[in-house]
Scaffold this active site. Structure first.
Site, mmCIF file in Angstrom:
data_model
loop_
_atom_site.group_PDB
_atom_site.id
_atom_site.type_symbol
_atom_site.label_atom_id
_atom_site.label_comp_id
_atom_site.label_asym_id
_atom_site.label_seq_id
_atom_site.Cartn_x
_atom_site.Cartn_y
_atom_site.Cartn_z
ATOM 1 C CG ASP A 114 39.536 47.456 45.053
ATOM 2 O OD1 ASP A 114 39.958 48.606 44.796
ATOM 3 O OD2 ASP A 114 38.342 47.127 44.909
ATOM 4 N NE ARG A 133 31.875 43.529 51.263
ATOM 5 C CZ ARG A 133 31.639 43.819 49.991
ATOM 6 N NH1 ARG A 133 32.648 43.941 49.154
ATOM 7 N NH2 ARG A 133 30.410 43.996 49.549
#
Length: 337
Positions: free
Chosen positions: A261, A237
């Site tokens: 990511d 996250r």
């Protein structure tokens, strides 16, 4: 009845529709939208008892109240994370909220390794060069992973899958979590305080959920503890990493590489085509300028295996709702305590 799904990606839709058709055989129809759920798009859900949400939807108090007032009773999130849902308001409104508590951990773990290797071995820069027929090796020197230390923050299913790959590379394993995992201990992992993990690891990979206690887990202090040539990977996250602190560290020439990511301000940007617009997020634009930083658009989970499992679990969550059942995926169920 018709069930509406927000934030459905192009490659996700066939799998979702196929799973839906097999399970419900005409009992329920599925309406897929590529729009994200927010205060502007929530009116489309009027009259839909079940709403399927995505991780980049905004389900704050305002959106939840609008849903409840216009007939929604079930929110089935198509992801493991649910920090985008105001659960307290959902509970007060009597909504049922479910998520996908499990899907292929290998999808995320393997992608985290793809980021680590791409950054560590300068693969993206090399690929860009060779496309232009520049075959020099200047600036492309990497280093072996064998014998170095991998720090795994969060040793659940994904962290364990990541650790197994690290073990295969012949890396020393350090772990940090609220509880030790027997599978990781069997690999030789040593659980240590997070300060020691940051200080001793050559590669740090994040696999913890975003909670108040983990928000900005990687902050200025953590970055200062890390080796100047360490690699940081975040496939969990965005809010786990303090972006301002990371930029400061990168500007100072610290860190051998960063693979992201996820990004803490990704909502409204990731999953969308912004190529013809001015990038107004200066921090994200700045990250893109560093040659040792690789940013991808929250795609670690995006394999056929994982998305298929997400679709199947979402269908089961719908079935549980109509059968008045709960499961490990149920976050809130009125009357269930």
């Amino acid at each position: 009845m018709e069930i509406i799904a927000y934030g459905v990606l192009t490659d996700e839709e066939p799998l979702l529709r196929e799973t839906f058709a097999e399970a419900f055989a005409g009992r329920h129809e599925l309406r897929c939208l590529d729009l994200f759920l927010n205060r502007d798009t929530v009116p489309i859900a009027a009259g839909h008892e079940a709403v399927l949400s995505s991780v980049n939807d905004t389900l704050d108090a305002e959106v939840l109240r609008h849903l409840a007032e216009h007939g929604t009773r079930l929110i089935a999130q198509r992801s493991t994370g649910y920090n985008n849902i105001d659960l307290a308001t959902a509970r007060d409104l009597g909504l049922t909220v479910a998520r996908v508590s499990y899907y292929s951990p290998y999808s995320v773990a393997e992608f985290a390794w793809a980021l680590a290797l791409a950054v560590g071995r300068r693969i993206v820069r090399a690929a860009h060069r060779t496309r232009e027929f520049d075959f020099r090796l200047d600036g492309l020197m990497g280093r072996d992973l064998h014998g170095r230390t991998a720090g795994v923050m969060g040793t659940g299913k994904i962290g364990t899958a990541f650790a197994r790959v690290a073990h295969g590379f012949g890396m020393r394993l350090l772990g940090w979590d609220i509880a030790e995992n027997a599978d990781c201990l069997a690999l030789g992992m040593e659980y240590v305080p997070r300060e020691r993990l940051f200080a001793e690891s050559d590669l740090v990979s994040l696999h913890v959920p975003l909670l108040p206690d983990t928000h900005h887990l990687v902050d200025a202090r953590a970055l200062a503890l890390m080796k100047p040539d360490a690699v940081l990977v975040n496939s969990s996250r965005g809010g786990l990493v303090d972006t301002d602190a990371l930029l400061t560290a990168l500007r100072a020439g610290r860190l051998g590489g960063v693979g992201l990511d996820v990004y803490e301000e990704e909502a409204g940007v990731f999953f969308l085509d912004k190529s013809l617009e001015v990038m107004t997020d200066e921090r994200l634009a700045r990250l893109m300028t560093f040659p040792n930083v690789l940013v991808t658009s929250h795609q670690a989970y995006f394999t056929r295996d994982a998305v298929g499992q997400i679709a199947e679990t979402t269908v089961r969550n719908i079935e549980d709702y109509f059968a008045d059942r709960t499961s490990d995926n149920t976050l809130i169920r009125p009357g269930s305590g």
